[in-house]
Design a protein around this motif. Sequence first.
Motif, PDB file in Angstrom:
ATOM      1  N   ARG A 104       0.827  -1.213   0.000  1.00 60.82           N
ATOM      2  CA  ARG A 104       0.000   0.000   0.000  1.00 60.82           C
ATOM      3  C   ARG A 104       0.858   1.257   0.000  1.00 60.82           C
ATOM      4  NH1 ARG A 104      -5.250   0.007   3.453  1.00 60.82           N
ATOM      5  NH2 ARG A 104      -4.031  -0.484   5.282  1.00 60.82           N
ATOM      6  N   GLY A 105       0.588   2.131  -0.959  1.00 63.64           N
ATOM      7  CA  GLY A 105       1.295   3.410  -1.005  1.00 63.64           C
ATOM      8  C   GLY A 105       2.577   3.391  -1.811  1.00 63.64           C
ATOM      9  N   MET A 106       2.932   2.251  -2.385  1.00 63.58           N
ATOM     10  CA  MET A 106       4.159   2.211  -3.196  1.00 63.58           C
ATOM     11  C   MET A 106       3.842   2.611  -4.641  1.00 63.58           C
ATOM     12  SD  MET A 106       6.102  -1.242  -1.836  1.00 63.58           S
ATOM     13  CE  MET A 106       7.438  -1.165  -3.045  1.00 63.58           C
ATOM     14  N   ASP A 123       1.923   7.312  -7.741  1.00 59.05           N
ATOM     15  CA  ASP A 123       1.683   8.383  -8.706  1.00 59.05           C
ATOM     16  C   ASP A 123       2.162   8.018 -10.106  1.00 59.05           C
ATOM     17  OD1 ASP A 123       0.647   9.920  -6.582  1.00 59.05           O
ATOM     18  OD2 ASP A 123       2.666  10.487  -6.003  1.00 59.05           O
ATOM     19  N   LYS A 127      -7.290   6.949  -9.718  1.00 62.28           N
ATOM     20  CA  LYS A 127      -5.967   7.243  -9.162  1.00 62.28           C
ATOM     21  C   LYS A 127      -4.871   6.982 -10.176  1.00 62.28           C
ATOM     22  CE  LYS A 127      -3.152   6.840  -5.111  1.00 62.28           C
ATOM     23  NZ  LYS A 127      -2.472   5.748  -4.419  1.00 62.28           N
ATOM     24  N   ASP A 150      -5.700   1.685  -2.251  1.00 60.35           N
ATOM     25  CA  ASP A 150      -5.321   2.238  -0.949  1.00 60.35           C
ATOM     26  C   ASP A 150      -6.103   1.714   0.234  1.00 60.35           C
ATOM     27  OD1 ASP A 150      -4.517   4.579  -3.018  1.00 60.35           O
ATOM     28  OD2 ASP A 150      -3.103   4.393  -1.364  1.00 60.35           O
ATOM     29  N   ASP A 151      -7.409   1.871   0.239  1.00 57.32           N
ATOM     30  CA  ASP A 151      -8.145   1.224   1.307  1.00 57.32           C
ATOM     31  C   ASP A 151      -9.084   0.204   0.681  1.00 57.32           C
ATOM     32  OD1 ASP A 151     -10.469   2.494   0.482  1.00 57.32           O
ATOM     33  OD2 ASP A 151     -10.230   4.122   1.888  1.00 57.32           O
ATOM     34  N   ARG A 179       3.724  -5.157   9.079  1.00 56.28           N
ATOM     35  CA  ARG A 179       4.770  -4.141   8.989  1.00 56.28           C
ATOM     36  C   ARG A 179       6.160  -4.759   8.873  1.00 56.28           C
ATOM     37  NH1 ARG A 179       2.844   0.851  12.880  1.00 56.28           N
ATOM     38  NH2 ARG A 179       1.073   1.437  11.570  1.00 56.28           N
ATOM     39  N   HIS A 210      11.062  -3.225   1.506  1.00 54.45           N
ATOM     40  CA  HIS A 210      11.661  -1.937   1.141  1.00 54.45           C
ATOM     41  C   HIS A 210      13.173  -1.951   1.201  1.00 54.45           C
ATOM     42  CE1 HIS A 210       7.719   0.091   1.681  1.00 54.45           C
ATOM     43  NE2 HIS A 210       8.187   0.712   0.653  1.00 54.45           N
ATOM     44  N   THR A 228      -0.387  14.890  -6.105  1.00 49.78           N
ATOM     45  CA  THR A 228       0.190  13.803  -5.308  1.00 49.78           C
ATOM     46  C   THR A 228      -0.268  13.924  -3.853  1.00 49.78           C
ATOM     47  OG1 THR A 228       2.090  15.160  -4.773  1.00 49.78           O
ATOM     48  CG2 THR A 228       2.242  13.815  -6.775  1.00 49.78           C
ATOM     49  N   ALA A 229       0.045  12.899  -3.076  1.00 47.76           N
ATOM     50  CA  ALA A 229      -0.346  12.911  -1.654  1.00 47.76           C
ATOM     51  C   ALA A 229       0.174  14.158  -0.930  1.00 47.76           C
ATOM     52  CB  ALA A 229       0.126  11.627  -0.965  1.00 47.76           C
ATOM     53  N   PHE A 275      -1.145   2.529   7.839  1.00 46.36           N
ATOM     54  CA  PHE A 275       0.282   2.830   7.648  1.00 46.36           C
ATOM     55  C   PHE A 275       1.045   1.511   7.625  1.00 46.36           C
ATOM     56  CE2 PHE A 275      -1.569   6.496   9.840  1.00 46.36           C
ATOM     57  CZ  PHE A 275      -1.191   7.524   8.993  1.00 46.36           C
ATOM     58  N   GLY A 318       7.756   8.680   1.967  1.00 44.16           N
ATOM     59  CA  GLY A 318       6.805   8.745   0.854  1.00 44.16           C
ATOM     60  C   GLY A 318       5.569   7.907   1.121  1.00 44.16           C
ATOM     61  N   GLN A 319       5.798   6.697   1.634  1.00 46.15           N
ATOM     62  CA  GLN A 319       4.680   5.815   1.897  1.00 46.15           C
ATOM     63  C   GLN A 319       3.828   6.337   3.057  1.00 46.15           C
ATOM     64  OE1 GLN A 319       6.092   1.855   1.656  1.00 46.15           O
ATOM     65  NE2 GLN A 319       4.055   0.938   1.580  1.00 46.15           N
ATOM     66  N   SER A 365       1.625   9.032   1.603  1.00 45.82           N
ATOM     67  CA  SER A 365       0.624   8.406   0.741  1.00 45.82           C
ATOM     68  C   SER A 365      -0.448   7.720   1.583  1.00 45.82           C
ATOM     69  CB  SER A 365       1.304   7.389  -0.179  1.00 45.82           C
ATOM     70  OG  SER A 365       0.330   6.641  -0.866  1.00 45.82           O
ATOM     71  N   ASN A 366      -0.025   6.951   2.575  1.00 47.01           N
ATOM     72  CA  ASN A 366      -0.977   6.235   3.425  1.00 47.01           C
ATOM     73  C   ASN A 366      -1.847   7.200   4.220  1.00 47.01           C
ATOM     74  OD1 ASN A 366       1.266   3.441   4.250  1.00 47.01           O
ATOM     75  ND2 ASN A 366       0.069   3.851   2.425  1.00 47.01           N
ATOM     76  N   TRP A 407      -4.286   8.850   1.374  1.00 47.99           N
ATOM     77  CA  TRP A 407      -5.139   7.974   0.562  1.00 47.99           C
ATOM     78  C   TRP A 407      -5.823   6.870   1.371  1.00 47.99           C
ATOM     79  CZ3 TRP A 407      -6.333   9.714  -4.104  1.00 47.99           C
ATOM     80  CH2 TRP A 407      -5.416  10.491  -4.822  1.00 47.99           C
ATOM     81  N   ALA A 408      -5.228   6.490   2.521  1.00 50.78           N
ATOM     82  CA  ALA A 408      -5.794   5.337   3.232  1.00 50.78           C
ATOM     83  C   ALA A 408      -6.239   5.646   4.663  1.00 50.78           C
ATOM     84  CB  ALA A 408      -4.778   4.184   3.269  1.00 50.78           C
TER      85      ALA A 408
END
Lengths: 436, 436
Positions: A72-74, A77, A280, A309-310, A428, A435, B335-336, B377, B384-385, B388-389, B392-393
């Motif tokens: 999520r979030g990678m 854009d 998006k 995203d969600d 997580r 990453h 962008t976020a 999250f 960046g993530q 974004s999270n 967007w989330a």
Amino acid sequence: MTLRFTAPVVLPCDPGCSVLRNAAVDVVDGRITWVGPVAEAPPHTGAVRALPGLLLPGLVNTHCHTPMLLLRGMGGDLPLLRWLHEVMWPAEGRLTASDVRTGMVSGCVELLRTGTTTSVEMYFFTDAVIDAVLAVGSRVLLTPGVITAPGWDRLGSWEAMRNGISRRIDRDGLRSGPSERIELGYGPHAAYTLPAEALRSVAEHARERGALLHLHLAETLDEDAALRASHGSVPAWLDQLGVFGGRVLAAHGVHLSDDDIGLLAARGAAVAHCPGSNAKLAAGVARVAALRRAGVRVGLGTDGPASGDDLDLWSQARLAGFLARVTSGDAAALTAPELLLMATRDSAAAIGRDDLGTLSPGCWADLVHVDLADPAFVDPADDGQLLSNLVWAAGARLVRDVWVAGEQVLADGEPTRVDRAAATRELREVAARLHT
Amino acid sequence: MTLRFTAPVVLPCDPGCSVLRNAAVDVVDGRITWVGPVAEAPPHTGAVRALPGLLLPGLVNTHCHTPMLLLRGMGGDLPLLRWLHEVMWPAEGRLTASDVRTGMVSGCVELLRTGTTTSVEMYFFTDAVIDAVLAVGSRVLLTPGVITAPGWDRLGSWEAMRNGISRRIDRDGLRSGPSERIELGYGPHAAYTLPAEALRSVAEHARERGALLHLHLAETLDEDAALRASHGSVPAWLDQLGVFGGRVLAAHGVHLSDDDIGLLAARGAAVAHCPGSNAKLAAGVARVAALRRAGVRVGLGTDGPASGDDLDLWSQARLAGFLARVTSGDAAALTAPELLLMATRDSAAAIGRDDLGTLSPGCWADLVHVDLADPAFVDPADDGQLLSNLVWAAGARLVRDVWVAGEQVLADGEPTRVDRAAATRELREVAARLHT
């Protein structure tokens, strides 16, 4: 086991989107046996669960890749093809079966917390996905991916992927698990990621078994420019290959001509509308009004949470409404009742499941209890305002409890079978590793 | 009074949208005196509030009619002019000052619960609105309405409405109340609901006092068809009347030509972008990219909750992003970080308040604490993530605590000064009466 649920408001999500007051839902062995006003209910001797809020059927998410919660979030854009090739597919190449299970557990919990009990999933590591669903207690229509795109050969040939699904269905049946929580289907990724023979053959395997064929279709203009140059309309070409005719669910369906829409309608194919992901990634806006007018069943999907995203289908319903209105100029396009039915009844119909997405005798007792005390509802006694407030102002944040086949799997926002904090820690750990 | 807030993540919403790790925000007498990493913080002897989550400035909602919470969900499927004339204005005609206070109290609580500390309000019964804001402890830039549309003469002539605002500003100053929680401005409703002389004169009163002039502009094509037929461009006509030049905030700005946008930029006027209301009423999509390119300050607004349904500025930010992307075909449009700044810093700039919407010395300590433990999250260590999270989330549902001028007004989701359940009961009593 016999159980009666009562609530001041029950929304059965029948074709007329009725609002039942002081109503009961009777459940025997996980299935609904009766729905209606308490005053008219049949004699009942089992337990009664008296709920203070609003009861409706579990939502059905018709297009998802839930384990992508890990990502999520990678790359948020980028347009679709760059996003897939540069970010998603390399990251997914590093996922283990255990990672996929971890992502799916947290994802199923998130789905339940937004009131979604069933999701249509296209992913890989089938055992891991099933294991996660059974651990959380939600419901899945799993169509394992069949794909030949760069990097994916690590999972074997398309024939091997197809055969893996067919062997599993032939062994376990289309539906399996406690209260049929698992249904299997086929997930040929898309016209642009598979050879013609694969598309033809996978569709044949699905049709022979009465299984859902779930593919991406016409998501962006770029993805199948080469196919269009050779064959013209991609849906027409798929039809010549024999892809349509069985249970077919086309995800996205953004770039469809009138002829394409007519073809989908004639073949009885359904569309999973994913407005958030399409917006998006700047893919476009599906022609939902034209699809519905033509008689194509249209369900709602969040897409995977890396682009979507969600996993909140309510926000997808609202976005579907917003986009339908701005593209048509009609402020009555997709009303609150229509959007509620799209997320429940219509989504179930789109995947060929009339035993989900609605509260009526014979259906699974997949139930969602929404907090009616919140000021999102300003005049709960007014049917129209109640439905409007539910869809446009309340939504996921007011989901309190969820049952699947009559078993409570979410209680006051927390999953009953898994520990949410522990699941988040695992999520997580995997995400951080991806990453590095 | 000296107070230090610390948090593992602080987002000051500076122009570069920095992510500060293990950072502190020092507050003296309600204003921020220092922001930066704890390791570099100046000596501190007062209390320390160590927060486990993410700290950011309170959001600024640049266009709202919050007391319309009372009418949430009424007439939701009508275009603007029918919705106003057939549903809203008749219902508003029945509102008493006490009703407006009731709607505003619940609305301010809802704003705080979504992390919005300041809202720009156009409404009537000024004392009732101010009283509600001071009761809840939020912050308002109140521009009482000036309007001559059908039914509104019960509130007096436009001259009386204008004079009421001017007298109040001349008496109390532009800003008043504890920690300047109240700012006053002028709310001439729109070009199509006021005579030319009223527009000219109200703008003059506002300019003379340095007050914000807040009007609806170019929301739909229908509303000012007659004006366009007589005068051509409505913004150009307003400019000839002398409306621009002071602090001007144009709500909506959906139907603006390149010339109109150039005019707004040249006159330093700002736009309150309300994508949800514009979409739901099928008004259209504002040309946000063109406005920003021209140098027009663009803030975000929910509009009133009768059309906007909820007061969640995060969902407006997401919708702004979705619409910018589908209308441009650019998956990197808004962008976020850009959306986060639009809801905070840019919105504050749009109303001419550089002491809000950002965490820097001299600003009011309007702070929002977001739960960082939620799986929205997935990798909070990645800047960046994380952004974004957040956008967007996560958004509104993870807002836990809110401070206005250093005073905690929301604690673990509940308002500290008013009882939310009691406020909801009052809200529903009024709403039920409005329906009978």
